[in-house]
Scaffold this motif. Structure first.
Motif: not given
Length: 537
Positions: A340-343, A400-401, A471-476
Motif C-alpha cells: 500500500v505504501s509503495t502504491s 502494477s503492484p 491491480p488487485f488480481g482477478i477472479g475469486p
C-alpha cells in the motif's frame, strides 16, 4: 587412489543427478503447440530476474512483447513450467469460469496449515492457504472487508493522516517546506494504520521513530537478506521438509512479538468488553464464527475495487483458530507496510511529474474539504472524489503492484480457444497473467507510458476489459483487501495534498529507478520530494 576415485565418482554422480533434476523438464513446451522462452539450467527462463539484471515489471513486459499476437506462451521459473496467458478472454475463462482448476497460488513461501508450530505466520495466512481451507478462510474473512466495515474503521485511518500532517507542519515551521523520503513517510503512516486497525495499538512512528512496533515490523520486512532468501529457496525446493521443521519466512523473534501483541489485545478486549470497530473486533467475531455477510446498500466505489465472488459469500460458522487470526494480522501488516505504501508513493511520484494533474486533484480535495464544513474526512466523502479515483486507478495501471499474477493448476485442464489452439495445461504446472504487460499494451491503453487519469473517467472506464486491468488480481482469488488498500491510499493523498504541494527537490529521481530482481515493487535509492505548505488552508 581408490578412495579418491570413489569420491570423484560420488561427486560426478551427485552433479549429474542435480543436473538431471534441473533440466529434465526443459523440453516440456516442445510438446505443446505454443512458443516458449529459452531455458537455462537452474535459472529456467528467468535468469535476468534471479541475477538482478532486470526489474520484475520490465521482465514481465519484455517477455509479454516477445510474442505479439500469441495468446499463450511458455517459460520456466527455475524448474517449474509456466503458461503465460496473454489473451484477456482466456485469462477471464481460467481465472473466473474455470477457477476450480486453478484455485491455488504457487506455494512459494510454503504452506503450514497442519503445523503444530504456533509461530508460523506466512504459511498459515489466507494468501498461502490452498483448496478447501482457503475457501473456508476466504468465506470467514470476506465479511470483514465490505464497504460498511471499511466505513466503521475509517475514522482510525483519518486520525493517522491528521497526526502525520501535524508532524510535518511542525517540521517546516519557519521554512515553509521540508524534503521527505516518500517511501519512509508512507511506510510510517502505514505502520500507524495497521497498528491501530489490525493490532489495536496506538503508535506514532513519526514522533517516536524507533518505536518497538515499527522496529520489529521493519526487521520483518527484510526480504532481501541472505538468510531470508535462503529460507525462500528452501521453502520452494523442499516445502514438505520445511513444513516438518516449521520453517517460515518470518523469523521466530518477530513472530513471537506480533503473536503476543494480538494475544494480549484479545484478552483485554474479551475481559473488558472493549469495542473499537477495528480489524481486531472483526477477527474476534470471525474467531467465534459470528461474522456474517449482510446486504450492502449500493454505493459508488473505486474502479480498482474487486468484487467478492460467491466463494467469499458462503455462510461460515466454523470458528477461526487463534493461530489463524494472528497470521491474518501479519498479512495486513505486510500489505500495509509495503504494497500500500509503495502504491501511494508511486501515485505521488506521478503527481510530482505532472503538476497540472496535481493541481486538478487539489481542487477536488479542496472542494471536498469545504463540503465537509470542518468535519473530519469520511469514507463516503472519499468515494465521491471521482478525480481522486481516476488518479489512483491510472497510477495502479502504470505501476502494477503485482506485475504478474500466478495460479497453480490443481488438475489437468484442456485449454481450447475455439479457434484451433488446443492443448493440456498439466496438473502441477502454473499459469501467469502478465498484468504489467497487459497494462502497457497500446491495444488496450493508447500511449501506455503516459500518465493519463482520463482513461478512467465515467465514459472511458466502461471500455476497459476486466482482464486487461488487474491491480488487485482477478477472479475469486483476487485481493480481499482492495477496499482497505484504496481507502488508505486515497486518505493519505487527501490529507497531504490538502496541506502541502508536492514539488521536485534536488534529490528527486526522474525517471525513477526500480529495484532489480524477483522482488516487490520498490525503488533503488528511495524517492525524495519536497512538501511545501499551502497558504490559507
Amino acid at each position: 587412489m581408490e578412495v579418491d576415485l570413489l569420491w570423484l565418482t560420488l561427486i560426478v554422480t551427485l552433479v549429474g543427478y542435480l543436473y538431471y533434476q534441473l533440466t529434465k523438464n526443459n523440453e516440456y513446451f516442445l510438446e505443446k503447440p505454443i512458443p516458449s522462452l529459452p531455458v537455462r539450467p537452474f535459472f529456467g527462463s528467468s535468469a535476468a530476474l534471479l541475477l538482478k539484471q532486470a526489474t520484475f515489471s520490465d521482465f514481465i513486459k519484455n517477455a509479454y512483447e516477445k510474442f505479439p499476437g500469441v495468446k499463450v506462451f511458455g517459460m520456466f521459473e527455475t524448474t517449474t513450467p509456466f503458461f503465460v496467458i496473454r489473451d484477456p478472454e482466456l485469462i477471464k475463462r481460467i481465472a473466473v469460469k474455470d477457477f476450480d482448476h486453478f484455485v491455488d497460488h504457487r506455494p512459494t513461501f510454503g504452506n503450514h496449515e497442519d503445523s503444530d508450530n504456533p509461530y508460523v505466520l506466512f504459511g498459515r495466512s489466507l494468501f498461502a492457504m490452498n483448496g478447501q481451507r482457503w475457501r473456508d478462510m476466504r468465506a470467514t474473512l470476506s465479511p470483514a472487508f465490505t464497504g460498511s466495515k471499511m466505513r466503521q474503521m475509517f475514522g482510525l485511518i483519518g486520525e493517522c493522516g491528521e497526526d502525520m500532517v501535524r508532524f510535518f507542519e511542525n517540521q517546516m515551521k519557519g521554512s515553509g517546506s521540508v524534503e521527505v523520503e516518500v517511501k519512509d513517510m508512507l511506510g510510517r503512516f502505514g505502520v500507524n494504520v495497521i497498528a491501530t486497525c489490525a493490532f489495536g495499538l496506538k503508535v506514532d512512528s513519526f514522533l517516536d521513530r524507533d518505536n518497538e512496533f515499527y522496529r520489529h515490523g521493519k526487521e520483518m520486512m527484510q526480504f532481501g537478506k541472505l538468510s531470508v532468501l535462503l529460507k525462500i529457496i528452501a521453502l520452494r525446493m523442499l516445502p514438505k521438509f520445511c513444513a516438518w521443521l516449521g520453517v517460515d519466512v518470518v523469523s521466530r523473534e518477530q513472530a513471537v512479538y506480533f503473536s503476543n501483541i494480538i494475544k494480549e489485545t484479545v484478552r483485554s478486549r474479551e475481559s473488558q468488553g472493549i469495542v473499537r470497530h477495528d480489524m481486531v473486533d472483526l477477527l474476534l467475531q470471525a474467531k467465534k464464527g459470528t461474522l456474517k455477510h449482510h446486504q450492502e446498500k449500493e454505493m459508488q466505489e473505486g474502479f480498482a475495487t474487486v468484487e467478492e465472488s460467491d466463494v467469499g459469500k458462503v455462510e461460515m460458522t466454523k470458528p477461526m483458530s487463534e493461530a489463524e487470526m494472528i497470521a491474518q494480522c501479519f498479512i495486513f501488516f505486510l500489505a500495509g507496510f509495503d504494497t500500500v505504501s509503495t502504491s501511494a508513493m508511486l501515485a505521488i511520484y506521478e503527481l510530482v511529474r505532472n503538476p497540472e494533474i496535481q493541481e486538478k486533484l487539489y481542487e477536488e480535495v479542496k472542494k471536498t474539504h469545504s463540503e465537509l464544513g470542518g468535519k473530519p474526512l469520511t469514507y463516503d466523502a472519499v468515494q465521491k472524489m471521482k478525480y481522486m479515483d481516476m488518479v489512483v486507478s491510472e497510477s495502479l495501471r502504470l505501476w502494477s503492484p503485482a506485475p504478474a499474477i500466478d495460479r497453480l493448476c490443481v488438475r489437468d485442464y484442456v485449454l481450447d480457444d475455439g479457434e484451433g489452439l488446443k492443448f493440456t495445461i498439466d496438473k502441477g504446472t502454473c499459469v501467469w497473467f502478465p498484468a504489467h504487460g497487459l497494462h502497457h499494451d497500446p491495444r488496450y491503453y493508447p500511449n501506455p507510458e503516459k500518465f493519463e487519469p482520463e482513461r478512467f473517467n465515467d465514459e472511458n472506464k466502461k471500455k476497459v476489459h476486466l482482464a486487461t486491468y488487474m491491480p488487485f488480481g482477478i477472479g475469486p482469488r483476487n485481493c480481499i483487501g482492495s477496499r482497505f488498500a484504496l481507502m488508505e491510499v486515497k486518505t493519505v493523498i487527501y490529507h497531504l495534498l490538502l496541506k502541502f504541494s508536492f514539488e521536485r527537490s534536488e534529490n528527486t529521481q526522474i525517471p525513477l529507478k526500480l529495484r532489480k530482481g524477483f522482488t516487490a515493487l520498490g525503488t533503488e535509492k528511495g524517492m525524495y520530494v519536497r512538501l511545501r505548505a499551502r497558504k490559507n488552508v
